[in-house]
Design an enzyme around this catalytic site. Structure first.
Site, PDB file in Angstrom:
ATOM      1  N   ARG A  18       0.813  -1.209   0.000  1.00 39.22           N
ATOM      2  CA  ARG A  18       0.000   0.000   0.000  1.00 39.22           C
ATOM      3  C   ARG A  18       0.852   1.268   0.000  1.00 39.22           C
ATOM      4  O   ARG A  18       0.416   2.331  -0.433  1.00 39.22           O
ATOM      5  CB  ARG A  18      -0.914  -0.013   1.251  1.00 39.22           C
ATOM      6  CG  ARG A  18      -1.871   1.154   1.371  1.00 39.22           C
ATOM      7  CD  ARG A  18      -2.951   1.117   0.294  1.00 39.22           C
ATOM      8  NE  ARG A  18      -3.888   2.220   0.467  1.00 39.22           N
ATOM      9  CZ  ARG A  18      -5.037   2.146   1.116  1.00 39.22           C
ATOM     10  NH1 ARG A  18      -5.403   0.985   1.661  1.00 39.22           N
ATOM     11  NH2 ARG A  18      -5.822   3.186   1.223  1.00 39.22           N
ATOM     12  N   HIS A  43      14.821 -10.580   6.881  1.00 40.84           N
ATOM     13  CA  HIS A  43      15.599 -11.069   5.739  1.00 40.84           C
ATOM     14  C   HIS A  43      15.545 -10.000   4.650  1.00 40.84           C
ATOM     15  O   HIS A  43      14.723 -10.075   3.729  1.00 40.84           O
ATOM     16  CB  HIS A  43      15.015 -12.395   5.236  1.00 40.84           C
ATOM     17  CG  HIS A  43      15.843 -13.085   4.209  1.00 40.84           C
ATOM     18  ND1 HIS A  43      15.905 -14.457   4.101  1.00 40.84           N
ATOM     19  CD2 HIS A  43      16.640 -12.606   3.225  1.00 40.84           C
ATOM     20  CE1 HIS A  43      16.698 -14.782   3.092  1.00 40.84           C
ATOM     21  NE2 HIS A  43      17.151 -13.670   2.543  1.00 40.84           N
ATOM     22  N   GLU A  70      18.971 -12.331   8.332  1.00 42.03           N
ATOM     23  CA  GLU A  70      19.241 -13.377   7.353  1.00 42.03           C
ATOM     24  C   GLU A  70      19.549 -12.762   5.997  1.00 42.03           C
ATOM     25  O   GLU A  70      19.062 -11.671   5.679  1.00 42.03           O
ATOM     26  CB  GLU A  70      18.010 -14.281   7.180  1.00 42.03           C
ATOM     27  CG  GLU A  70      17.545 -14.976   8.418  1.00 42.03           C
ATOM     28  CD  GLU A  70      16.306 -15.823   8.167  1.00 42.03           C
ATOM     29  OE1 GLU A  70      16.037 -16.709   8.985  1.00 42.03           O
ATOM     30  OE2 GLU A  70      15.610 -15.594   7.139  1.00 42.03           O
ATOM     31  N   HIS A 190      11.472 -22.380   8.426  1.00 44.41           N
ATOM     32  CA  HIS A 190      10.838 -22.361   7.111  1.00 44.41           C
ATOM     33  C   HIS A 190       9.620 -23.276   7.127  1.00 44.41           C
ATOM     34  O   HIS A 190       9.739 -24.492   7.214  1.00 44.41           O
ATOM     35  CB  HIS A 190      11.773 -22.778   5.975  1.00 44.41           C
ATOM     36  CG  HIS A 190      11.295 -22.267   4.631  1.00 44.41           C
ATOM     37  ND1 HIS A 190      11.704 -21.059   4.114  1.00 44.41           N
ATOM     38  CD2 HIS A 190      10.403 -22.768   3.746  1.00 44.41           C
ATOM     39  CE1 HIS A 190      11.106 -20.852   2.950  1.00 44.41           C
ATOM     40  NE2 HIS A 190      10.302 -21.881   2.708  1.00 44.41           N
TER      41      HIS A 190
END
Length: 239
Positions: A18, A43, A70, A190
């Site tokens: 947005r 990340h 990360e 993950h």
């Protein structure tokens, strides 16, 4: 108890869709910590499609638990991490155009490269972790890099959990045992979720930390952020 580090990339994705500053990644980090989260993971990618460089610097003074950054260790990423000095950096070999991380390191093939980079981070006092597939034979080479920890890439476990959870877990258990033999700390992440996390955490030895983003933020849409963080912490509790 295994620590919960919440990846807030998806907060940034929603904000960027947005424009502006809503929802706020800094406010999300503050609230997650208030609700019991024991770390914040981000990340940042080169195209800044979710977490931006500005976010990295804005978050640093607000993360009072553990800051885990990360990323693929290109030079700009390395220099940023060395400047920000998070508690932990997790090295992930994802391509710049990858939608999400999709593989761990071949630590045998990239041994020299990883060794050199990890030395830079460790000389700066930053704990290091290498994103790794559940492949026991690669653990020896991970240890040779000088890394402090490995992070097990858990997509395969999550994908196969409902089919045969014991079989899905086995390569992760075997890799965790070898990691302990080499004195490496163990993280995982993950596609871990409220559905599959408890079995994983209860059966993987010496699991220090899980990093969870997509599932947690998605579940928070239905349950609320505080309730969701608390639910994850209960899954990780040993009592």
């Amino acid at each position: 108890m295994t620590k919960l580090s919440v990846n807030i990339n998806k907060i940034a994705t929603l904000r960027n869709a947005r424009g502006g500053e809503t929802p706020s990644v800094t406010e999300a980090a503050i609230k997650i910590q208030e609700f019991g989260g024991q770390g914040i993971t981000i990340h940042p990618r080169p195209d800044e499609r979710h977490i931006t460089r500005k976010d990295v610097y804005d978050l640093k003074p607000l993360v009072t638990t553990e800051f885990n950054i990360e990323g693929n260790p290109h030079r700009p990423f390395i220099d940023m991490v060395l400047e920000v000095k998070p508690e932990q950096v997790t090295l992930v070999p994802d391509a710049d155009d990858a939608i999400t991380s999709n593989a761990g390191w071949d630590t045998k093939k990239h041994l020299d490269f990883l060794t050199e980079i990890i030395a830079e981070f460790k000389n700066a006092g930053i704990r290091t972790s290498i994103f790794l597939d559940p492949t026991p034979e690669l653990v020896e080479y991970a240890a040779k890099t000088g890394t402090d920890r490995i992070e097990l890439y858990t997509e395969a476990y999550a994908k196969n959990y409902t089919l045969n959870k014991e079989l899905a877990l086995k390569p992760y258990y075997d890799t965790a045992v070898v990691a302990a033999d080499f004195g490496l700390g163990l993280n995982a992440g993950h596609d871990l979720s409220l559905e599959n996390l408890k079995y994983f955490a209860d059966n993987i030895p010496n699991l220090l930390e899980v990093s969870i983003g997509h599932a947690l933020i998605s579940e928070a849409l239905y349950m609320g952020l505080e309730n969701t963080v608390q639910a994850y912490l209960k899954r990780l509790a040993k009592w």
